[in-house]
Design a protein around this motif. Structure first.
Motif, PDB file in Angstrom:
ATOM      1  N   GLU A  26      -0.307 -43.380  13.548  1.00 24.36           N
ATOM      2  CA  GLU A  26      -1.056 -44.634  13.595  1.00 24.36           C
ATOM      3  C   GLU A  26      -0.141 -45.845  13.379  1.00 24.36           C
ATOM      4  OE1 GLU A  26      -1.933 -41.864  12.111  1.00 24.36           O
ATOM      5  OE2 GLU A  26      -3.812 -41.406  13.140  1.00 24.36           O
ATOM      6  N   VAL A  27       0.802 -45.700  12.447  1.00 24.64           N
ATOM      7  CA  VAL A  27       1.724 -46.815  12.209  1.00 24.64           C
ATOM      8  C   VAL A  27       2.574 -47.044  13.471  1.00 24.64           C
ATOM      9  CG1 VAL A  27       3.700 -47.617  10.828  1.00 24.64           C
ATOM     10  CG2 VAL A  27       1.757 -46.542   9.695  1.00 24.64           C
ATOM     11  N   ASN A  28       2.957 -45.959  14.120  1.00 24.60           N
ATOM     12  CA  ASN A  28       3.716 -46.060  15.372  1.00 24.60           C
ATOM     13  C   ASN A  28       2.935 -46.797  16.456  1.00 24.60           C
ATOM     14  OD1 ASN A  28       6.312 -45.091  16.094  1.00 24.60           O
ATOM     15  ND2 ASN A  28       5.727 -43.162  15.109  1.00 24.60           N
ATOM     16  N   ILE A  29       1.650 -46.439  16.598  1.00 25.01           N
ATOM     17  CA  ILE A  29       0.820 -47.097  17.621  1.00 25.01           C
ATOM     18  C   ILE A  29       0.639 -48.576  17.255  1.00 25.01           C
ATOM     19  CG2 ILE A  29      -1.422 -47.116  18.819  1.00 25.01           C
ATOM     20  CD1 ILE A  29      -1.694 -44.155  18.142  1.00 25.01           C
ATOM     21  N   PHE A  30       0.376 -48.809  15.981  1.00 28.27           N
ATOM     22  CA  PHE A  30       0.229 -50.192  15.490  1.00 28.27           C
ATOM     23  C   PHE A  30       1.469 -51.017  15.871  1.00 28.27           C
ATOM     24  CE2 PHE A  30       0.850 -52.687  11.280  1.00 28.27           C
ATOM     25  CZ  PHE A  30       0.176 -53.801  11.750  1.00 28.27           C
ATOM     26  N   GLN A  31       2.647 -50.456  15.613  1.00 30.44           N
ATOM     27  CA  GLN A  31       3.890 -51.180  15.915  1.00 30.44           C
ATOM     28  C   GLN A  31       4.035 -51.456  17.409  1.00 30.44           C
ATOM     29  OE1 GLN A  31       6.797 -48.557  14.174  1.00 30.44           O
ATOM     30  NE2 GLN A  31       6.852 -49.752  12.284  1.00 30.44           N
ATOM     31  N   PRO A  80     -15.644 -54.836   1.085  1.00 32.64           N
ATOM     32  CA  PRO A  80     -14.562 -55.646   1.669  1.00 32.64           C
ATOM     33  C   PRO A  80     -13.668 -54.865   2.646  1.00 32.64           C
ATOM     34  CG  PRO A  80     -14.697 -56.022  -0.697  1.00 32.64           C
ATOM     35  CD  PRO A  80     -15.697 -54.963  -0.388  1.00 32.64           C
ATOM     36  N   HIS A  81     -13.505 -53.550   2.403  1.00 28.09           N
ATOM     37  CA  HIS A  81     -12.640 -52.775   3.299  1.00 28.09           C
ATOM     38  C   HIS A  81     -13.291 -52.502   4.654  1.00 28.09           C
ATOM     39  CE1 HIS A  81      -9.497 -52.131   0.357  1.00 28.09           C
ATOM     40  NE2 HIS A  81     -10.446 -51.908  -0.534  1.00 28.09           N
ATOM     41  N   GLN A  82     -14.603 -52.686   4.732  1.00 28.16           N
ATOM     42  CA  GLN A  82     -15.262 -52.558   6.037  1.00 28.16           C
ATOM     43  C   GLN A  82     -15.163 -53.869   6.797  1.00 28.16           C
ATOM     44  OE1 GLN A  82     -18.812 -51.113   3.877  1.00 28.16           O
ATOM     45  NE2 GLN A  82     -19.035 -49.709   5.588  1.00 28.16           N
ATOM     46  N   LEU A  83     -15.267 -54.973   6.072  1.00 34.70           N
ATOM     47  CA  LEU A  83     -15.213 -56.286   6.732  1.00 34.70           C
ATOM     48  C   LEU A  83     -13.789 -56.639   7.129  1.00 34.70           C
ATOM     49  CD1 LEU A  83     -17.601 -58.097   4.244  1.00 34.70           C
ATOM     50  CD2 LEU A  83     -18.142 -57.353   6.571  1.00 34.70           C
ATOM     51  N   VAL A  84     -12.845 -56.179   6.311  1.00 38.55           N
ATOM     52  CA  VAL A  84     -11.419 -56.462   6.560  1.00 38.55           C
ATOM     53  C   VAL A  84     -10.707 -55.110   6.674  1.00 38.55           C
ATOM     54  CG1 VAL A  84      -9.360 -57.601   5.636  1.00 38.55           C
ATOM     55  CG2 VAL A  84     -11.607 -58.608   5.228  1.00 38.55           C
ATOM     56  N   PRO A  85     -10.675 -54.528   7.871  1.00 40.64           N
ATOM     57  CA  PRO A  85     -10.152 -53.165   8.006  1.00 40.64           C
ATOM     58  C   PRO A  85      -8.640 -53.088   7.840  1.00 40.64           C
ATOM     59  CG  PRO A  85     -10.678 -54.079  10.158  1.00 40.64           C
ATOM     60  CD  PRO A  85     -11.144 -55.089   9.152  1.00 40.64           C
ATOM     61  N   ALA A  86      -8.189 -52.000   7.244  1.00 38.64           N
ATOM     62  CA  ALA A  86      -6.748 -51.748   7.173  1.00 38.64           C
ATOM     63  C   ALA A  86      -6.312 -51.311   8.565  1.00 38.64           C
ATOM     64  CB  ALA A  86      -6.471 -50.637   6.160  1.00 38.64           C
ATOM     65  N   VAL A  87      -5.367 -52.034   9.168  1.00 37.33           N
ATOM     66  CA  VAL A  87      -4.991 -51.729  10.559  1.00 37.33           C
ATOM     67  C   VAL A  87      -4.579 -50.280  10.737  1.00 37.33           C
ATOM     68  CG1 VAL A  87      -4.363 -53.889  11.685  1.00 37.33           C
ATOM     69  CG2 VAL A  87      -2.768 -52.838  10.122  1.00 37.33           C
ATOM     70  N   GLU A  88      -3.859 -49.734   9.777  1.00 40.66           N
ATOM     71  CA  GLU A  88      -3.382 -48.356   9.929  1.00 40.66           C
ATOM     72  C   GLU A  88      -4.577 -47.414  10.106  1.00 40.66           C
ATOM     73  OE1 GLU A  88      -2.768 -50.162   7.125  1.00 40.66           O
ATOM     74  OE2 GLU A  88      -0.665 -50.772   7.284  1.00 40.66           O
ATOM     75  N   PHE A  89      -5.636 -47.638   9.332  1.00 38.61           N
ATOM     76  CA  PHE A  89      -6.817 -46.768   9.408  1.00 38.61           C
ATOM     77  C   PHE A  89      -7.655 -47.057  10.649  1.00 38.61           C
ATOM     78  CE2 PHE A  89      -5.588 -46.045   5.071  1.00 38.61           C
ATOM     79  CZ  PHE A  89      -5.943 -44.719   4.850  1.00 38.61           C
ATOM     80  N   MET A  90      -7.540 -48.301  11.140  1.00 35.15           N
ATOM     81  CA  MET A  90      -8.260 -48.653  12.373  1.00 35.15           C
ATOM     82  C   MET A  90      -7.794 -47.753  13.506  1.00 35.15           C
ATOM     83  SD  MET A  90      -8.487 -52.613  13.322  1.00 35.15           S
ATOM     84  CE  MET A  90      -7.332 -52.535  14.684  1.00 35.15           C
ATOM     85  N   ASP A  94     -11.225 -44.576  12.037  1.00 34.49           N
ATOM     86  CA  ASP A  94     -12.168 -44.555  10.917  1.00 34.49           C
ATOM     87  C   ASP A  94     -13.024 -45.811  10.876  1.00 34.49           C
ATOM     88  OD1 ASP A  94     -11.137 -42.206  10.100  1.00 34.49           O
ATOM     89  OD2 ASP A  94     -10.208 -42.926   8.270  1.00 34.49           O
ATOM     90  N   ILE A  95     -12.476 -46.891  11.422  1.00 31.79           N
ATOM     91  CA  ILE A  95     -13.103 -48.191  11.197  1.00 31.79           C
ATOM     92  C   ILE A  95     -12.808 -49.097  12.397  1.00 31.79           C
ATOM     93  CG2 ILE A  95     -11.214 -49.359   9.953  1.00 31.79           C
ATOM     94  CD1 ILE A  95     -13.492 -49.713   7.734  1.00 31.79           C
ATOM     95  N   HIS A  96     -13.691 -50.078  12.663  1.00 34.80           N
ATOM     96  CA  HIS A  96     -13.547 -50.862  13.891  1.00 34.80           C
ATOM     97  C   HIS A  96     -12.777 -52.160  13.694  1.00 34.80           C
ATOM     98  CE1 HIS A  96     -16.109 -48.059  15.840  1.00 34.80           C
ATOM     99  NE2 HIS A  96     -17.043 -48.229  14.921  1.00 34.80           N
ATOM    100  N   CYS A  97     -12.248 -52.659  14.799  1.00 34.23           N
ATOM    101  CA  CYS A  97     -11.543 -53.941  14.821  1.00 34.23           C
ATOM    102  C   CYS A  97     -12.574 -55.060  14.643  1.00 34.23           C
ATOM    103  CB  CYS A  97     -10.844 -54.064  16.174  1.00 34.23           C
ATOM    104  SG  CYS A  97      -9.815 -55.516  16.306  1.00 34.23           S
ATOM    105  N   PRO A  98     -12.250 -56.099  13.857  1.00 34.86           N
ATOM    106  CA  PRO A  98     -13.207 -57.199  13.717  1.00 34.86           C
ATOM    107  C   PRO A  98     -13.495 -57.835  15.087  1.00 34.86           C
ATOM    108  CG  PRO A  98     -11.341 -57.478  12.215  1.00 34.86           C
ATOM    109  CD  PRO A  98     -11.018 -56.330  13.113  1.00 34.86           C
ATOM    110  N   TYR A 252     -13.146 -44.826   4.458  1.00 41.56           N
ATOM    111  CA  TYR A 252     -12.300 -44.124   5.414  1.00 41.56           C
ATOM    112  C   TYR A 252     -12.342 -42.636   5.099  1.00 41.56           C
ATOM    113  CZ  TYR A 252      -9.971 -48.694   4.923  1.00 41.56           C
ATOM    114  OH  TYR A 252      -9.685 -50.018   4.785  1.00 41.56           O
ATOM    115  N   GLN A 253     -12.955 -41.885   5.882  1.00 40.31           N
ATOM    116  CA  GLN A 253     -12.972 -40.423   5.816  1.00 40.31           C
ATOM    117  C   GLN A 253     -13.097 -39.843   4.402  1.00 40.31           C
ATOM    118  OE1 GLN A 253      -9.711 -37.996   7.309  1.00 40.31           O
ATOM    119  NE2 GLN A 253     -10.917 -37.688   9.165  1.00 40.31           N
ATOM    120  N   PHE A 254     -12.079 -40.046   3.570  1.00 39.98           N
ATOM    121  CA  PHE A 254     -12.083 -39.405   2.254  1.00 39.98           C
ATOM    122  C   PHE A 254     -12.173 -40.413   1.108  1.00 39.98           C
ATOM    123  CE2 PHE A 254      -7.885 -39.950   4.035  1.00 39.98           C
ATOM    124  CZ  PHE A 254      -7.217 -40.633   3.049  1.00 39.98           C
ATOM    125  N   LEU A 255     -12.396 -41.681   1.447  1.00 41.42           N
ATOM    126  CA  LEU A 255     -12.370 -42.690   0.398  1.00 41.42           C
ATOM    127  C   LEU A 255     -13.750 -43.220   0.061  1.00 41.42           C
ATOM    128  CD1 LEU A 255      -9.376 -45.119   0.931  1.00 41.42           C
ATOM    129  CD2 LEU A 255      -9.859 -43.623  -0.977  1.00 41.42           C
TER     130      LEU A 255
END
Ligand code: A3P
Length: 298
Positions: A26-31, A80-90, A94-98, A252-255
Motif C-alpha cells: 500500500e505504501v508503494n502504491i501510495f508513493q 475522526p479516523h473515518q472522516l480523515v482516512p489514513a492514506v496507507e489504509f485507504m 478499508d476506508i474511502h477517499c474523502p 480498519y479491519q482489526f482496529l
C-alpha cells in the motif's frame, strides 16, 4: 531486515523505516499513484502522538460551516479516523477517499517516503509530535490491545528494548520526528510542526495557529460567537471518549474505535518508567536530538 512488530507479526526495514508487512504494498502504491491536490491537507504523525485529536480538530476547522447545525456535526456520528482516512489504509480498501474538498488525510509515512506529488504541490502538512516517554506508554498499551495472531503479550521491558533500538511500527521514532522537523524549518508554509503537550497546554492558541496555517483563519465574528470554543469542546478527550460513536465499531479491519481513547494526559509515563529506563531514554534523546533544536518537556 525483518523484525517482529509490536502489533503486527512482521516489520520490514523499507526505505529506512520499519514498515508493517501488511502495508508495504500500500505504501508503494501510495508513493507511485497518489495525486495530491493543492488544497489537500495531511495530518502526519508517529503512531500514538495525538493523531486522532489533530484529525478531529483539523476536520472541524476546515468544515466549520457544519457548525450552523451543531447537532448534525459529522464528528458526532463518525470517528475522526473515518472522516480523515489514513492514506496507507485507504489503499488497503478499508476506508474511502474523502469526496469533499479540502480533502484531509492522515499518514504515518515518514517525510522522505512521501510521494513527490505531495512535496511538489501546494498541499499542506501538519505534523503532531509527542514526548517519546508518553508515546512509549501509549504505544505499549495500545499495541497490546490490537495485536494480531500469533503475537503474544510484549512485556514492558521487551517493548522498551525494541523502542530504544527504534524497532516499532513506522520507527525509528527519532528519524520520523526529525524528518518532519527539518522540513518544517526549511518550509514553514508547507509543514506546521506541533506538539501534543502544547495542545494540552493551550488548545485555543494552537487551534487558531492551525486555522491560520491552513488558510482558514477565524473571523472576528466567529471569535465573538465562540466558534473556537465549540471546536475545542467537540474535539475534547471527554467528549470523544464518551461519544456513543466511539464506544464500539471497527475502523480498519482489526482496529476498534474505542482503543484510540485511553487517558489523554501528559506525563503518564511516570507511572510506568523505572529510574534506569528514564536514564536510558534521556540519553537516547540527547544523542538523537542534540543540536537539532527539537526539544521535549518531560
Ligand atoms: P494515551 O494513550 O496517553 O491516553 P493517536 O491518536 O496518535 O493514536 O494517539 C493516541 C493518544 O492520544 C492516546 O494517548 C489518546 O488517549 C490520546 N487522545 C485521543 N484523543 C484525544 C483528545 N481528544 N484529546 C487529548 N488526547 C487524546
Amino acid at each position: 531486515p525483518r523484525e517482529m512488530g509490536w502489533a503486527i507479526p512482521d516489520l520490514y526495514l523499507f526505505q529506512q523505516f520499519w514498515c508493517p508487512s501488511i502495508l508495504i504494498k500500500e505504501v508503494n502504491i501510495f508513493q507511485k499513484q497518489f495525486q495530491a491536490k493543492d488544497s489537500d491537507i495531511f495530518v502526519a504523525s508517529f503512531p500514538k502522538s495525538g493523531t486522532t485529536w489533530l484529525k478531529a480538530i483539523t476536520f472541524a476547522i476546515v468544515n466549520r460551516q457544519c457548525f450552523s447545525s451543531i447537532h448534525n456535526h459529522p464528528l458526532l456520528t463518525s470517528n475522526p479516523h473515518q472522516l480523515v482516512p489514513a492514506v496507507e489504509f485507504m489503499y488497503r480498501g478499508d476506508i474511502h477517499c474523502p469526496t469533499t474538498e479540502p480533502r484531509v488525510f492522515g499518514t504515518h509515512t515518514p517525510f522522505p517516503s512521501l510521494p513527490n506529488s505531495i512535496i511538489e504541490s501546494k498541499c499542506k502538512i501538519i505534523y503532531i509530535c509527542r514526548n517519546p516517554f508518553d508515546i512509549f506508554v501509549s504505544a505499549w498499551t495500545f499495541f497490546d490491545k490490537i495485536k494480531l495472531e500469533p503475537l503474544s503479550t510484549l512485556k514492558i521491558e521487551e517493548a522498551f528494548e525494541k523502542y530504544c533500538n527504534g524497532i516499532i511500527e513506522f520507527g525509528p521514532w527519532w528519524s520520523h520526528m526529525q524528518g518532519y522537523w527539518k522540513e518544517s524549518l526549511a518550509k514553514p508554509n508547507k509543514v506546521l510542526f506541533l506538539k501534543y503537550e502544547d495542545l494540552k497546554e493551550d488548545v485555543n492558541f494552537q487551534v487558531k495557529k492551525i486555522a491560520d496555517f491552513l488558510g482558514f483563519p477565524f473571523t472576528q465574528e466567529e471569535e465573538n460567537n465562540e466558534v473556537i470554543e465549540s471546536i475545542i469542546k467537540l474535539c475534547s478527550f471527554e467528549k470523544m471518549k464518551n461519544s456513543e460513536v466511539n464506544k464500539s465499531g471497527i475502523i480498519y479491519q482489526f482496529l476498534e474505535k474505542k482503543y484510540f481513547f485511553r487517558k489523554g494526559e501528559t506525563r503518564d509515563w511516570v507511572n510506568y518508567f523505572s529510574p534506569s529506563m528514564t536514564e536510558k531514554l534521556c540519553k537516547i534523546m540527547e544523542e538523537k536530538f542534540g543540536g537539532s533544536g527539537l526539544s521535549f518537556m518531560i
